[in-house]
Design an enzyme around this catalytic site. Structure first.
Site, PDB file in Angstrom:
ATOM      1  N   HIS A 280      24.643  81.286  33.928  1.00 26.85           N
ATOM      2  CA  HIS A 280      23.542  81.359  32.946  1.00 26.85           C
ATOM      3  C   HIS A 280      23.928  80.634  31.656  1.00 26.85           C
ATOM      4  O   HIS A 280      23.122  79.929  31.061  1.00 26.85           O
ATOM      5  CB  HIS A 280      23.207  82.815  32.611  1.00 26.85           C
ATOM      6  CG  HIS A 280      22.553  83.562  33.740  1.00 26.85           C
ATOM      7  ND1 HIS A 280      21.283  83.260  34.179  1.00 26.85           N
ATOM      8  CD2 HIS A 280      22.987  84.589  34.509  1.00 26.85           C
ATOM      9  CE1 HIS A 280      20.968  84.075  35.186  1.00 26.85           C
ATOM     10  NE2 HIS A 280      21.986  84.887  35.405  1.00 26.85           N
TER      11      HIS A 280
ATOM     12  N   THR B 198      27.012  85.244  35.230  1.00 25.37           N
ATOM     13  CA  THR B 198      26.788  85.170  33.779  1.00 25.37           C
ATOM     14  C   THR B 198      27.236  83.807  33.238  1.00 25.37           C
ATOM     15  O   THR B 198      26.569  83.223  32.380  1.00 25.37           O
ATOM     16  CB  THR B 198      27.598  86.283  33.079  1.00 25.37           C
ATOM     17  OG1 THR B 198      27.194  87.525  33.637  1.00 25.37           O
ATOM     18  CG2 THR B 198      27.369  86.290  31.581  1.00 25.37           C
TER      19      THR B 198
END
Ligand code: NAD
Ligand code: ZN
Length: 342
Positions: free
Chosen positions: A43, A40
């Site tokens: 990202h 995450t």
């Protein structure tokens, strides 16, 4: 305090001086000792579509960590300064139907630490007391810092019974690697894991997988034959988010097989529903971890001999965060840890 901040709507992260978090009466203030980088965070670093739609800037990011409590709010009676803790990354609403029924992992309005609210790539983090897990004495701090993804692995791997079963894990990323170790520890007969990254497949062997498969060179049908399997895998743990990996899994399940889906595909994918129907497969989506049954299971499995340390492959001081993110982005790593004590 020092913190890694998504400062602007653009790729990258910025090391900034930001105010220390202030705690409310129900909160706990934690001095971060170790933090781990999650997909995450990559990202968010890369500022892809998902990140652009999700992350308000500026935001201190990060949600995987271990640290020491330094202060508690006036309404907090169960936590004390000095305790070594980690934080559950989903802050639940407490008011939806599932929360009220005690099924907090199914909350309809969960918000994410380091995603929707300030995270742990910082010297201090404040969390509601409901999100604090106190570690068992003498826990390895590096291992403690990966309890959040370890929890994804445990929740997924134990969602269906694996004792005596043949388990297929697609994707030998950090979560797939830990899930393979957990499935083995929980009594699976064969744990077969796939990837397209030789470094990670090598790690999978260290984590106790029975067989590792580079799907560019070998098919799951070959592997089943080599292992003497006749009817397909009993349990599938999809941990790659890759459409082809999921298709291969569906095609290699036994009748009545059960699939847990953790990997997040980046787009809509087509699946062969006839095989699902005629194979009488069960498919279950998994998000997060159970609060706090998964945390309990992680703790006691470590105490009874499960070893996930091989998944931790790199460690950097926080000031070398660019190097740490580079290693993560290149993919030749397991978990990458930032040391916040130096
Ligand atoms: P990761 O991206 O590090 O690992 C994915 C792995 O899949 C990589 O090693 C990649 O090489 C491999 N892969 C790519 N193509 C493949 C193929 N065709 N066959 C087999 N493997 C292939 O991710 P991670 O941190 O280990 O997380 C695993 C997945 O779970 C990711 O998709 C992540 O987004 C997702 N995730 C979901 C939750 C949740 O709560 N549902 C939480 C955390 C992560
Ligand atoms: Zn809720």
């Amino acid at each position: 305090m020092k913190a890694l901040v998504k400062k602007q709507a653009a790729p990258g992260l910025w090391l900034e001086d930001v105010p220390e978090p202030r705690i409310g009466i129900n909160d706990v203030l934690i001095r971060v000792k170790r933090a781990a980088i999650c997909g995450t965070d990559i990202h968010i670093y890369n500022w892809d579509d998902w990140a652009q739609r999700t992350i308000p800037v500026p935001m201190v990011i990060g949600h995987e960590f271990a640290g020491e409590i330094v202060e508690v709010g006036s309404n907090v009676s169960d936590f004390f300064p000095g305790q070594i803790v980690s934080g559950e990354g989903h802050v639940v609403c407490g008011r939806c139907r599932n929360c009220l029924a005690g099924r907090r992992h199914l909350c309809a309005h969960a918000s994410g630490v380091g995603v929707n609210r300030p995270g742990c790539f910082a010297e201090y983090i404040a969390l509601p007391m409901t999100n604090v897990w106190v570690h068992a004495p003498h826990v390895d701090l590096d291992v403690a810092s990966v309890f959040d993804p370890f929890g994804n692995a445990v929740h997924t791997a134990l969602t269906f019974p694996v004792l005596g079963e043949d388990v297929l894990v697609t994707g030998a990323g950090p979560i797939g690697l830990m899930a393979a170790a957990v499935a083995r520890f929980a009594g699976a007969r064969f744990v077969v894991i796939t990837d397209v990254n030789p470094y990670r497949l090598e790690l999978a062997t260290k984590m106790g997988a029975t067989a590792v498969v580079d799907v560019r060179h070998r098919t799951l049908a070959d592997v089943q034959r080599e292992l003497g399997m006749k009817e397909g895998f009993d349990v599938g743990l999809e941990m790659s988010g890759n459409p082809q990996a999921f298709a291969d899994m569906v095609a290699n399940m036994s009748h009545g097989g059960r699939i847990a889906l953790l990997g997040i595909p980046s787009e809509q994918i087509v699946i062969d529903w006839r095989t699902v129907i005629f194979g009488m497969l069960t498919i279950k989506g998994i998000y997060g971890r159970e609060m706090y049954e998964t945390w309990y299971k992680m703790t006691v499995m470590l105490q009874s001999g499960l070893d996930i340390r091989p998944v931790i492959t790199h460690k950097f001081p926080w000031s070398d965060f660019e190097q740490a993110f580079k290693v993560m982005r290149e993919g030749n790593s397991g978990k990458v840890i930032l040391d916040w004590e130096g």
